[in-house]
Scaffold this motif. Structure first.
Motif, PDB file in Angstrom:
ATOM      1  N   UNK A   1       2.274   1.451  -3.534  1.00 47.71           N
ATOM      2  CA  UNK A   1       1.452   2.074  -4.665  1.00 47.71           C
ATOM      3  C   UNK A   1       0.947   3.390  -4.544  1.00 47.71           C
TER       4      UNK A   1
ATOM      5  N   UNK B   1     -12.038  -1.354  -2.774  1.00 45.64           N
ATOM      6  CA  UNK B   1     -10.815  -1.474  -3.582  1.00 45.64           C
ATOM      7  C   UNK B   1     -11.225  -0.969  -5.113  1.00 45.64           C
ATOM      8  N   UNK B   2     -12.514  -1.021  -5.717  1.00 48.28           N
ATOM      9  CA  UNK B   2     -12.748  -0.605  -6.782  1.00 48.28           C
ATOM     10  C   UNK B   2     -12.418   1.070  -7.167  1.00 48.28           C
TER      11      UNK B   2
ATOM     12  N   UNK C   1      -1.741   7.954  -5.398  1.00 48.98           N
ATOM     13  CA  UNK C   1      -1.777   6.612  -6.387  1.00 48.98           C
ATOM     14  C   UNK C   1      -2.088   7.120  -7.520  1.00 48.98           C
ATOM     15  N   UNK C   2      -2.959   8.173  -7.853  1.00 50.05           N
ATOM     16  CA  UNK C   2      -3.239   8.491  -9.110  1.00 50.05           C
ATOM     17  C   UNK C   2      -2.136   9.299  -9.945  1.00 50.05           C
TER      18      UNK C   2
ATOM     19  N   UNK D   1     -10.364  -6.382  -8.325  1.00 53.13           N
ATOM     20  CA  UNK D   1     -10.907  -5.055  -8.470  1.00 53.13           C
ATOM     21  C   UNK D   1     -11.566  -4.710  -9.773  1.00 53.13           C
TER      22      UNK D   1
ATOM     23  N   UNK E   1      -8.307  -8.895  -4.807  1.00 51.78           N
ATOM     24  CA  UNK E   1      -9.552  -9.145  -5.432  1.00 51.78           C
ATOM     25  C   UNK E   1      -9.868  -8.852  -6.640  1.00 51.78           C
TER      26      UNK E   1
ATOM     27  N   UNK F   1      -1.112   4.496  -1.508  1.00 49.66           N
ATOM     28  CA  UNK F   1      -2.441   4.254  -0.866  1.00 49.66           C
ATOM     29  C   UNK F   1      -2.178   4.728   0.565  1.00 49.66           C
TER      30      UNK F   1
ATOM     31  N   UNK G   1       2.944   3.919 -11.255  1.00 49.04           N
ATOM     32  CA  UNK G   1       2.995   2.371 -11.026  1.00 49.04           C
ATOM     33  C   UNK G   1       1.648   2.070 -10.891  1.00 49.04           C
ATOM     34  N   UNK G   2       1.375   0.617 -10.995  1.00 49.24           N
ATOM     35  CA  UNK G   2      -0.028   0.409 -10.980  1.00 49.24           C
ATOM     36  C   UNK G   2      -0.117  -1.244 -10.239  1.00 49.24           C
ATOM     37  N   UNK G   3      -1.289  -1.594  -9.746  1.00 43.63           N
ATOM     38  CA  UNK G   3      -1.191  -2.739  -8.797  1.00 43.63           C
ATOM     39  C   UNK G   3      -2.258  -3.773  -9.424  1.00 43.63           C
TER      40      UNK G   3
ATOM     41  N   UNK H   1      -2.259   0.541 -18.658  1.00 43.94           N
ATOM     42  CA  UNK H   1      -1.806   1.765 -18.003  1.00 43.94           C
ATOM     43  C   UNK H   1      -0.324   2.133 -18.294  1.00 43.94           C
TER      44      UNK H   1
ATOM     45  N   UNK I   1      -4.936  -6.164  -7.913  1.00 39.61           N
ATOM     46  CA  UNK I   1      -5.271  -6.284  -6.425  1.00 39.61           C
ATOM     47  C   UNK I   1      -5.808  -7.580  -6.336  1.00 39.61           C
TER      48      UNK I   1
ATOM     49  N   UNK J   1       0.792  -1.361   0.163  1.00 38.97           N
ATOM     50  CA  UNK J   1      -0.089   0.030   0.104  1.00 38.97           C
ATOM     51  C   UNK J   1       0.891   1.062  -0.186  1.00 38.97           C
TER      52      UNK J   1
ATOM     53  N   UNK K   1      -9.927   2.333  -5.025  1.00 41.84           N
ATOM     54  CA  UNK K   1      -8.454   2.213  -5.109  1.00 41.84           C
ATOM     55  C   UNK K   1      -8.119   1.871  -6.445  1.00 41.84           C
ATOM     56  N   UNK K   2      -8.487   0.935  -6.955  1.00 44.78           N
ATOM     57  CA  UNK K   2      -8.096   0.419  -8.371  1.00 44.78           C
ATOM     58  C   UNK K   2      -7.976   1.610  -9.248  1.00 44.78           C
ATOM     59  N   UNK K   3      -9.402   2.265  -9.357  1.00 44.21           N
ATOM     60  CA  UNK K   3      -9.636   3.587 -10.285  1.00 44.21           C
ATOM     61  C   UNK K   3      -8.396   4.499 -10.076  1.00 44.21           C
ATOM     62  N   UNK K   4      -8.242   4.778  -8.783  1.00 49.79           N
ATOM     63  CA  UNK K   4      -7.180   5.878  -8.523  1.00 49.79           C
ATOM     64  C   UNK K   4      -5.785   5.363  -8.968  1.00 49.79           C
ATOM     65  N   UNK K   5      -5.778   4.079  -8.622  1.00 51.45           N
ATOM     66  CA  UNK K   5      -4.279   3.478  -9.097  1.00 51.45           C
ATOM     67  C   UNK K   5      -3.961   3.644 -10.359  1.00 51.45           C
ATOM     68  N   UNK K   6      -5.087   3.697 -11.252  1.00 47.26           N
ATOM     69  CA  UNK K   6      -5.052   3.409 -12.575  1.00 47.26           C
ATOM     70  C   UNK K   6      -5.006   5.042 -13.307  1.00 47.26           C
ATOM     71  N   UNK K   7      -5.005   6.006 -12.367  1.00 46.08           N
ATOM     72  CA  UNK K   7      -4.785   7.187 -12.664  1.00 46.08           C
ATOM     73  C   UNK K   7      -6.134   8.326 -12.615  1.00 46.08           C
ATOM     74  N   UNK K   8      -7.117   7.602 -12.263  1.00 45.80           N
ATOM     75  CA  UNK K   8      -8.311   8.506 -12.218  1.00 45.80           C
ATOM     76  C   UNK K   8      -8.331   9.554 -10.853  1.00 45.80           C
TER      77      UNK K   8
ATOM     78  N   UNK L   1      -3.928  -3.650 -16.138  1.00 42.52           N
ATOM     79  CA  UNK L   1      -2.796  -2.898 -15.580  1.00 42.52           C
ATOM     80  C   UNK L   1      -1.872  -2.506 -16.548  1.00 42.52           C
TER      81      UNK L   1
END
Lengths: 358, 291
Positions: A55, B186-187, A77-78, A90, A88, A57, A82-84, A156, A86, A52, B189-196, A153
């Motif tokens: 990434x 997590x959805x 994170x945005x 997600x 789950x 978070x 880098x990219x993760x 990205x 998950x 976390x 978080x995933x969106x943020x991680x992908x740049x959103x 991923x």
């Protein structure tokens, strides 16, 4: 390596506290560009906290995270390249497979026709049928969903790809297949992969290097060979499956003595600096019966039980001297002449001894 | 042959599921389906009759369309739309907080929102009358504190809207809370991680996934507002006549059951049609990926 000579990704004394609880205790680590690095630890070891932080978070309590020499502690994170993937996965349930894969491109403002082209490329690269584009991810199998998450991923185009135990929910066979596929994809893309898992076995298959975490501390970092054959302590040695362990102390320059029975065993390496600790022998290097002939390290015992492991058979032997259980493994097509209850001799080569200090 | 079918009917009847369903079915038949059928039946009876034994006629329908009922229908639909729009804007942030941010305080907010439901709606509305009345609590306070007079917003359209928003707030809030809390963190978080960005996460992930809650909240409050009566009467005075008002006076004051029935049937048909069209256009299962 970048021009400045620093590592691609570097952790410098990273500590993360949640109230009084220290999840990560001053972890330092260097990861090189293009490497497949795996962080391994039991649950509660701090690996999820670590990913976390990596990434973006969470931010570390103290210490620095550096990407190509630049401190990225507080970059959200945005904004990180880098990219993760998950645990789950997600995947967005309201978007099609194609919509999921294209998500980072849509966010970046890539035009629709280009997005579609890239999505098709990625479907192909990840061995997914092209007509999956319009499907809902919920109609896909577990393995396919893994690939969709990975494709998203990769779309990205991250500098580092993180994986948070994405394979842990799959059955054994599929997991084995995907582990190998992931390693193939790592080779194809040449990207830096950082993977976390609780399974050292999984880490061994895929990784260039492995870092072992325990209670928030990095215990050992090394190649799979280092970890397997030269574990730093008892914990690392025992992490990779069952091992035979006895408490020993130094006797001479090349022999150790069992604390309990006083029996002495030859070891191959010079015992410089070793006084007291554990002698560890993996079951697969142990010999039993006639195969122990000529070995300097042997013990008498009674065959207590045998277990079929598929390709191998595992024997459990109760030693006469100290009534301890020892595990010995042999190939399944090389059966033992003795049966359960018989007296047997077990032994091992001095070169196969692993010694760790207490 | 007849004996056989009687036996199989008895066997069907004696299943535990069927037996257990009988009381509820009878209750629904008498208490829910019965009155609806009666209303529909009365709408085809000649004007001002109190029996269902007359020859059916369409005269009520034609007279309703020639009359000026379209005004009260329009007011009801207009006020329902405004109320739903305002409720959505007001409750979405509260629902978001309750589902994702407030933690253990969310229960307190739930309690605060639900507690007024224990008091009769009319009494709560009369409370608002005292508040909004000329020289009432609001007006009086403003005069004492600032020397300005808000010359009584009572008996205006905004007062009705205030009442509607106030009374139906829980019916929008709770479906939204449930809808929003079903979106895994997590959805996002995933969106943020992908740049959103925050806004992109809202548009691409949160809003579409909270659509089921939004739809249910909107439909619920829309239908309730369409059939509302007390708000326009108590807070609106003579400002506006809503359709439920017309229906009530047709049944009571005018003693014209067939007229009231026709208006009821039209209201039920119209709101039913809207819900039907909405659900046909928007497939909730598809939105949240169940299909």
């Amino acid at each position: 390596m970048s021009a400045s000579g620093s590592s691609f990704l570097e952790l410098k004394g990273v500590t993360k506290k949640f109230g009084d609880f220290t999840a990560l205790d001053s972890v330092s680590l260097k990861i090189e560009e293009g490497e497949f690095f795996t962080l391994v630890g039991p649950s509660g070891s701090g690996k999820t906290t670590m990913i976390r932080l990596l990434v973006g978070m969470d931010a570390p309590t103290s210490g620095d995270l550096c990407l190509q020499g630049e401190v990225i502690n507080d970059v959200p994170a945005n904004k990180r390249p880098t990219c993760m993937v998950f645990q789950s996965l997600a995947l967005f349930p309201h978007k099609s497979v194609g919509g999921n894969i294209e998500f980072p491109l849509k966010i970046a403002g890539v035009p629709a026709d280009e997005r579609r082209k890239r999505a098709d490329q990625l479907l192909e690269q990840l061995r997914l049928p092209l007509n999956y584009y319009d499907r809902s991810p919920n109609q896909c199998s577990g393995g396919e969903r893994q690939r969709i998450a990975l494709a998203r991923a990769l779309a990205f185009d991250p500098q580092i790809l993180f994986f948070d135990e994405p394979l842990s929910a799959l059955d054994y066979r599929l997991r084995k297949t995907l582990e190998k596929e992931l390693k193939d994809i790592h080779r194809e893309t040449g990207k830096t992969f950082v993977y976390i898992t609780h399974s050292l076995e999984e880490a061994m298959v895929m990784s260039d290097r492995i870092g072992i975490l325990r209670d928030g501390r990095m215990i050992q970092v090394g190649t799979p060979d280092d970890i397997y054959n030269r574990p730093k302590d008892k914990f690392v040695a025992q992490f990779m499956g069952e091992v035979n362990t006895i408490d020993v102390r130094r006797k001479t320059k090349t022999t150790v003595e069992c604390e309990k029975t006083g029996a002495s065993f030859k070891v191959a390496k010079d015992l410089e600096g070793f006084s007291k600790g554990f002698l560890i022998i993996r079951p697969e290097v142990m010999k039993i019966g006639a195969a122990t002939k000529g070995l300097p390290n042997t013990m008498q015992g009674v065959l207590f039980n045998d277990y079929a492991l598929g390709s191998r058979v595992q024997y459990q032997v109760r030693t006469e001297a100290d009534n301890q259980h020892w595990l010995v493994e042999r190939l399944q097509d090389d059966p033992l002449e003795s049966g359960v209850g018989d007296k047997v001799i077990i032994g091992w080569r001095p070169a196969d001894s692993i010694l760790v200090s207490a | 042959m007849a004996q056989g079918s009687t036996n199989s009917f008895l066997r069907w009847l004696r299943q535990p599921g069927v037996l257990a369903a009988i009381p509820a079915s009878v209750f629904l038949l008498i208490g829910f389906a019965g009155p609806l059928v009666m209303v529909v039946a009365y709408s085809f009876m000649p004007s001002k009759t109190f029996t269902l034994m007359q020859a059916p006629t369409l005269e009520n329908f034609t007279s309703v369309f020639t009359d000026s009922y379209y005004i009260s229908f329009s007011w009801s639909f207009f006020l329902a739309l405004v109320t739903v729009g305002l409720l959505l804007a007001i409750t979405y942030p509260i629902a978001y907080g309750m589902a994702k941010l407030f933690g253990k305080w969310a229960n307190l907010v739930t309690l605060l929102v639900a507690l007024p439901l224990l008091i009769s709606e009319n009494i709560r509305l009369f409370g608002w009358v005292l508040f909004l009345l000329k020289n009432g609590i609001m007006d009086g306070s403003l005069q004492t504190l600032f020397g300005v007079s808000a010359s009584g917003p009572l008996y205006t359209v905004p007062a009705i809207v205030l009442g509607l928003v106030y009374v139906y707030l829980p019916f929008m809030l709770f479906p939204l809370v449930i809808g929003l809390s079903m979106i895994p963190d997590t959805l996002k978080e995933a969106a943020s991680d992908l740049g959103a960005t925050r806004l992109q996460i809202f548009r691409e992930v949160e809003l579409p996934l909270s659509m089921p809650g939004i739809m249910i909240g909107c439909i619920l409050t829309f239908i309730l507002t369409l059939g509302s009566l007390a708000e326009s009467k108590i807070l609106g005075g003579q400002a506006v006549v809503m359709i439920a008002d017309d229906i009530e006076s047709a049944f009571t004051f005018a003693q014209n059951w067939p007229k009231g029935s026709v208006l009821s049937v039209l209201l039920i048909a119209l709101s039913g049609l809207i819900v039907f069209l909405l659900f046909r256009r928007i497939d909730l299962d598809k939105i949240i990926g169940k299909r």
